[in-house]
Design a protein around this motif. Sequence first.
Motif, PDB file in Angstrom:
ATOM      1  N   ILE A   1       0.779  -1.150  -0.040  1.00 10.94           N
ATOM      2  CA  ILE A   1       0.029   0.099   0.114  1.00 10.94           C
ATOM      3  C   ILE A   1       0.921   1.284   0.054  1.00 10.94           C
ATOM      4  O   ILE A   1       1.871   1.290   0.755  1.00 10.94           O
ATOM      5  N   ALA A   2       0.541   2.296  -0.947  1.00 14.04           N
ATOM      6  CA  ALA A   2       1.351   3.512  -0.811  1.00 14.04           C
ATOM      7  C   ALA A   2       0.740   4.265   0.015  1.00 14.04           C
ATOM      8  O   ALA A   2      -0.212   5.257   0.346  1.00 14.04           O
ATOM      9  N   ALA A   3       1.322   4.059   1.391  1.00 17.02           N
ATOM     10  CA  ALA A   3       0.610   4.505   2.601  1.00 17.02           C
ATOM     11  C   ALA A   3       1.111   6.099   2.961  1.00 17.02           C
ATOM     12  O   ALA A   3       0.539   6.571   4.017  1.00 17.02           O
ATOM     13  N   GLY A   4       2.050   6.605   2.436  1.00 15.29           N
ATOM     14  CA  GLY A   4       2.506   7.500   2.633  1.00 15.29           C
ATOM     15  C   GLY A   4       3.480   7.924   3.648  1.00 15.29           C
ATOM     16  O   GLY A   4       4.611   8.161   3.673  1.00 15.29           O
ATOM     17  N   SER A   5       2.804   7.844   4.974  1.00 15.01           N
ATOM     18  CA  SER A   5       3.877   8.058   6.133  1.00 15.01           C
ATOM     19  C   SER A   5       3.688   7.107   7.107  1.00 15.01           C
ATOM     20  O   SER A   5       2.545   6.474   7.402  1.00 15.01           O
ATOM     21  N   VAL A   6       4.471   6.754   8.100  1.00 20.84           N
ATOM     22  CA  VAL A   6       4.157   5.797   9.041  1.00 20.84           C
ATOM     23  C   VAL A   6       3.434   6.154  10.203  1.00 20.84           C
ATOM     24  O   VAL A   6       2.719   5.305  10.674  1.00 20.84           O
ATOM     25  N   GLY A   7       3.359   7.452  10.112  1.00 16.37           N
ATOM     26  CA  GLY A   7       2.477   7.928  11.265  1.00 16.37           C
ATOM     27  C   GLY A   7       0.827   7.579  11.004  1.00 16.37           C
ATOM     28  O   GLY A   7       0.109   7.300  11.636  1.00 16.37           O
ATOM     29  N   ALA A   8       0.630   7.735   9.724  1.00 14.48           N
ATOM     30  CA  ALA A   8      -0.658   7.355   9.294  1.00 14.48           C
ATOM     31  C   ALA A   8      -1.111   5.993   9.407  1.00 14.48           C
ATOM     32  O   ALA A   8      -1.947   5.290   9.623  1.00 14.48           O
TER      33      ALA A   8
ATOM     34  N   GLU B   1       4.308  -4.197   7.885  1.00 11.90           N
ATOM     35  CA  GLU B   1       5.758  -3.413   7.903  1.00 11.90           C
ATOM     36  C   GLU B   1       5.696  -2.366   7.016  1.00 11.90           C
ATOM     37  O   GLU B   1       5.554  -2.256   5.746  1.00 11.90           O
ATOM     38  N   PHE B   2       6.370  -1.151   7.402  1.00 10.59           N
ATOM     39  CA  PHE B   2       6.471   0.048   6.871  1.00 10.59           C
ATOM     40  C   PHE B   2       7.792   0.098   6.297  1.00 10.59           C
ATOM     41  O   PHE B   2       8.717  -0.129   6.875  1.00 10.59           O
ATOM     42  N   LEU B   3       7.869   0.166   4.755  1.00  8.86           N
ATOM     43  CA  LEU B   3       9.328  -0.171   4.374  1.00  8.86           C
ATOM     44  C   LEU B   3       9.728   1.303   3.906  1.00  8.86           C
ATOM     45  O   LEU B   3       9.132   2.132   3.294  1.00  8.86           O
ATOM     46  N   SER B   4      11.147   1.369   4.080  1.00 10.90           N
ATOM     47  CA  SER B   4      11.879   2.644   3.330  1.00 10.90           C
ATOM     48  C   SER B   4      11.767   2.716   1.838  1.00 10.90           C
ATOM     49  O   SER B   4      11.620   1.538   1.518  1.00 10.90           O
TER      50      SER B   4
ATOM     51  N   ALA C   1      11.487  -0.427  -0.410  1.00  8.28           N
ATOM     52  CA  ALA C   1      10.081  -0.703  -1.109  1.00  8.28           C
ATOM     53  C   ALA C   1      10.657  -1.149  -2.546  1.00  8.28           C
ATOM     54  O   ALA C   1       9.812  -1.963  -3.141  1.00  8.28           O
ATOM     55  N   GLN C   2      11.484  -0.489  -2.950  1.00 13.70           N
ATOM     56  CA  GLN C   2      11.915  -0.700  -4.528  1.00 13.70           C
ATOM     57  C   GLN C   2      11.963  -2.141  -4.758  1.00 13.70           C
ATOM     58  O   GLN C   2      11.216  -2.602  -5.709  1.00 13.70           O
ATOM     59  N   PRO C   3      12.948  -2.602  -4.168  1.00 12.33           N
ATOM     60  CA  PRO C   3      13.152  -4.249  -4.619  1.00 12.33           C
ATOM     61  C   PRO C   3      11.893  -5.401  -4.195  1.00 12.33           C
ATOM     62  O   PRO C   3      11.586  -6.453  -4.782  1.00 12.33           O
ATOM     63  N   LEU C   4      11.374  -4.794  -3.044  1.00  9.34           N
ATOM     64  CA  LEU C   4      10.068  -5.840  -2.502  1.00  9.34           C
ATOM     65  C   LEU C   4       8.796  -5.766  -3.093  1.00  9.34           C
ATOM     66  O   LEU C   4       8.186  -6.367  -3.516  1.00  9.34           O
ATOM     67  N   THR C   5       8.599  -4.269  -3.486  1.00 13.27           N
ATOM     68  CA  THR C   5       7.209  -4.081  -3.975  1.00 13.27           C
ATOM     69  C   THR C   5       7.097  -3.220  -5.570  1.00 13.27           C
ATOM     70  O   THR C   5       6.230  -3.189  -6.185  1.00 13.27           O
ATOM     71  N   GLY C   6       8.323  -2.908  -5.871  1.00 12.58           N
ATOM     72  CA  GLY C   6       8.440  -2.338  -7.189  1.00 12.58           C
ATOM     73  C   GLY C   6       8.014  -0.794  -7.322  1.00 12.58           C
ATOM     74  O   GLY C   6       8.105   0.033  -8.166  1.00 12.58           O
ATOM     75  N   SER C   7       7.877  -0.317  -5.892  1.00 12.73           N
ATOM     76  CA  SER C   7       7.698   1.087  -5.679  1.00 12.73           C
ATOM     77  C   SER C   7       8.728   2.000  -5.310  1.00 12.73           C
ATOM     78  O   SER C   7       9.583   1.420  -4.630  1.00 12.73           O
ATOM     79  N   ALA C   8       8.817   3.196  -5.730  1.00 13.88           N
ATOM     80  CA  ALA C   8       9.861   4.096  -5.488  1.00 13.88           C
ATOM     81  C   ALA C   8       9.725   4.959  -4.180  1.00 13.88           C
ATOM     82  O   ALA C   8      10.566   5.550  -3.458  1.00 13.88           O
ATOM     83  N   ASP C   9       8.400   4.638  -3.622  1.00 17.24           N
ATOM     84  CA  ASP C   9       8.343   5.468  -2.629  1.00 17.24           C
ATOM     85  C   ASP C   9       8.090   4.371  -1.312  1.00 17.24           C
ATOM     86  O   ASP C   9       8.091   3.326  -1.269  1.00 17.24           O
ATOM     87  N   ALA C  10       8.238   4.954  -0.026  1.00 18.56           N
ATOM     88  CA  ALA C  10       7.888   4.268   1.159  1.00 18.56           C
ATOM     89  C   ALA C  10       6.396   3.655   0.983  1.00 18.56           C
ATOM     90  O   ALA C  10       5.448   4.225   0.609  1.00 18.56           O
ATOM     91  N   SER C  11       6.472   2.345   1.495  1.00 18.58           N
ATOM     92  CA  SER C  11       5.094   1.566   1.541  1.00 18.58           C
ATOM     93  C   SER C  11       5.030   0.638   2.577  1.00 18.58           C
ATOM     94  O   SER C  11       5.946   0.401   3.263  1.00 18.58           O
ATOM     95  N   LEU C  12       3.702   0.438   2.862  1.00 21.35           N
ATOM     96  CA  LEU C  12       3.457  -0.438   3.695  1.00 21.35           C
ATOM     97  C   LEU C  12       2.995  -2.056   2.958  1.00 21.35           C
ATOM     98  O   LEU C  12       2.408  -1.867   2.207  1.00 21.35           O
ATOM     99  N   LEU C  13       3.826  -2.937   3.871  1.00 23.59           N
ATOM    100  CA  LEU C  13       3.532  -4.298   3.419  1.00 23.59           C
ATOM    101  C   LEU C  13       2.654  -4.753   4.496  1.00 23.59           C
ATOM    102  O   LEU C  13       3.051  -4.906   5.581  1.00 23.59           O
TER     103      LEU C  13
ATOM    104  N   ALA D   1      15.599   0.606   5.930  1.00 22.89           N
ATOM    105  CA  ALA D   1      14.811   0.190   7.293  1.00 22.89           C
ATOM    106  C   ALA D   1      13.312  -0.297   7.008  1.00 22.89           C
ATOM    107  O   ALA D   1      12.615   0.255   5.991  1.00 22.89           O
ATOM    108  N   HIS D   2      12.853  -0.623   7.989  1.00 21.40           N
ATOM    109  CA  HIS D   2      11.464  -1.236   7.917  1.00 21.40           C
ATOM    110  C   HIS D   2      10.999  -1.040   9.342  1.00 21.40           C
ATOM    111  O   HIS D   2      11.776  -1.537  10.301  1.00 21.40           O
ATOM    112  N   ALA D   3       9.747  -0.873   9.700  1.00 20.21           N
ATOM    113  CA  ALA D   3       9.197  -0.484  10.696  1.00 20.21           C
ATOM    114  C   ALA D   3       7.865  -1.810  11.199  1.00 20.21           C
ATOM    115  O   ALA D   3       7.211  -1.631  10.258  1.00 20.21           O
ATOM    116  N   THR D   4       8.098  -2.377  12.195  1.00 19.00           N
ATOM    117  CA  THR D   4       6.960  -2.967  12.789  1.00 19.00           C
ATOM    118  C   THR D   4       6.260  -1.983  13.411  1.00 19.00           C
ATOM    119  O   THR D   4       6.145  -1.939  14.770  1.00 19.00           O
ATOM    120  N   VAL D   5       5.242  -1.690  12.777  1.00 19.15           N
ATOM    121  CA  VAL D   5       4.360  -0.421  13.319  1.00 19.15           C
ATOM    122  C   VAL D   5       3.576  -0.828  14.659  1.00 19.15           C
ATOM    123  O   VAL D   5       3.797   0.116  15.745  1.00 19.15           O
TER     124      VAL D   5
END
Lengths: 368, 472
Positions: free
Chosen positions: A176-183, A199-202, A206-218, A290-294
């Motif tokens: 998910i293109a979640a925008g921010s870890v706070g959200a 997991e929120f990905l830096s 995100a690039q190698p795992l989801t193909g997105s160039a932006d921070a993403s939520l897995l 980096a990735h965050a276990t929110v």
Amino acid sequence: MSSSAEISALIADARARRMPLRLTGGGTWLDAGRPCDASETLSADTGVVTYEPGDLVLTVRAGTPFSEIQRVTNANDQWLTLDPFGVTTGTLGATVATGSWGPLASAFGVPRDHVLGCEFVTGAGDIVRAGGQVVKNVAGFDLVRLATGSWGTVGMLTEITVRVRAKPEEDCTLAIAAGSVGAVADWVRASVHTPLAAEFLSPALAQPLTGSADASLLVRLGGNSPLVAAARNAAAALGDSRVLPANVWSKLAGIEQPGAIVFRVSAMPARIAHVWARALELTEMFGGVAHATVSRGVVRCILPPGESKELPQMLAALSAEMTLIGERLPASLWPLATRARSTDTLARGVRHAFDPDSILNPGILGNT
Amino acid sequence: MSLALESRLAAIVGEKRVLARPSELRVYESDGLPGYHHAPRLAVFPATRDEVIDVVRLLAETKTPYVARGAGTGLSGGALANGVVLLGLHRLKRIISIDVENCRAVVEPGVVNANLTAATAPLGLHYAPDPSSQTACTIGGNVSENAGGPHCLKYGVTLNHVIALTVILPGGEIITLGNPDGEDDGIDLLGAFIGSEGCFGVVLDVTVRLVKNPQAIRTLLADFASVDSAARAVSAIIASGIVAAALEMMDAPTIHAVEASIYAAGYPTDAAAILLIELDGPLAGLEEDVARVEKFCLDAGARGVRIATDAADRARLWQGRKKAFGAMGRVSSHLVVQDAVVPRTKLPAILAEIGRIGVARGLTVCNVFHAGDGNLHPNIPYNANDPVESAHVHEAMREVMEACIAAGGTITGEHGVGLDKLPYMASLFTPSTLTAMCTLRTVFDPEQRSNPSKVVPIHSCREWHAAPSARP
């Protein structure tokens, strides 16, 4: 391959020779750089001891790898809900001894929440059988919790009983293109849904795992069909989403390259946005990810191999304002990941009582 | 000596808060388990954290043994202070903080379990461990016993809900167990302390995790013509992977006791057993799980399944369950509330065995228990003043414990060892394991003054290789 009696004899012999032992499972984390003043290694044996699917309880020898546990439980549509980072040749014994956990801890907790019983051999060679095979048990003092996460310092784990669970009817992973870890944190806190993992990905991860160039939520959603559908709809409020194959989780587990520097930082869950910002600043400076276990308020940082002049100072600054726990570090950085605690004397007392001659993984817990 | 201690304690807490006369101490000679009567030498009741600290340090200075006590609702004789000082903590009942953002609260040890949930309910949160005594028992007592309750099937026991503790060790040192400011690592002394039955120190404050209230709750009452078919329904539900919030069983003697009491819940009095099943979580998918659980019950032989119509109906169904022990108080002068756990697949066999043991001893066994966890509570109403009947009860309980151990189970799931279960510890654990427990206790309490003679039978322990005081 050694029985508990053989391990007991080996430890008693090592004690008689004053020969410190490095305790290992599959040996997959020996390159983590943790200080340990031991030259001889001792490994746990492998094999399923008992598995009663109707009770959702599994007992294995401590050296049994996750791949074997998965094979056995899969046959009954059950799973052990521990997914520590690393490879599946890692063992349950090492996972329990080190208290290691992965994304599924969001929903199911860490090893201490899974272990029902264990057998360990103390530094005096005594075989201790703690806990049992049932899901509730308060008989006597909790030696199971004492051994879990103690890095072998109260005893070498030889056998472990864990609770397993039925696999969810549906198991769906979304990017998910979640925008921010706070959200994401706000959503996790307010939502009626509890993801199996989030997991929120830096961006660089995100690039190698989801193909997105932006921070993403897995995010991993599980349950019956209407529940998963509703959770997907709810999660869509965070941003555009798409389904990913489940193997993205094993890709994340094995993302760090050999020699990488890996550590975790954490604070109270509501401070996750701050912790994330500080962690991201540091990892990006060093070309890491980096990735965050929110839900747990924990950020895991992975830096490329190689030491630098700035890193110790930056880690020291981080550890001054949040909890820093090392996973893989160069020897010189381990002292930064060891914080002084009011329980240090007590912890030393426990270690001394269970390992009077300091032969089990000496030095592995730093000065505690 | 005693007079000197009494006056020094009074100087800390005030004269009215130190009891020394036998008539005053009689109130404290038992806990929730009848059959054991041991009066303390003195009882002291501090009101503040500082008073607790001063009292514990005075007891350390004078090398005085003591037993900490919350509400005294324990069911294993663990809070009895046989000739030693009783340290009552029920006056420390302040909820220090509730942190909605981090879903946690910090409380003093004497806070009553249900009061915490009452305080957090308006915020959409609750404290999940819910022992049946929750309207009386304290969080400090729950920590000491690692208390459970019906809803720990889904949500976990006290261990899974405590983030950190501030503790004063028997020697007077104050420490923090766990890490309230992030992830914890290293030796899990917090986990070791929880459930240590007051042998490792005195809790000054508890940081607990609060759980979001579920969006929807469905409570089902399934009615069975045999205990065996109810047990088979439990096995089917567990194996399906549906995680019920609670899955409780009550048999005919229990149903009759409840229905004859002020706690009457509308249970079918001609049933051999009922299951009280609660499912909760997001509304989406919940009715599908309810339908599956209903089918599991009917397939196992249920005569009918009723779903609570509203919150009041649900509360009534739960009242019967939670007050079942109280309802049994009408049946006889004394009640022994037992506690054991078996693997869940062994439930049908062990319930049959318990029934046989009761019949053989001429006793009525009332089963009301956490079936989803395999956590049995076979209870026997009796007259403790009748030595013959008391002996029969004692023997029956020993046979039940032995049967549970033989089935691969354990002697206590949530009530603790205390005094009552001491005789069974050597049947359950090896000498090396009991010795390891003694060793751990010695690290926390080198002089073994904190709740002495409880939990681990000292005579079963080999002499440990280390010196009595293992701390460097």
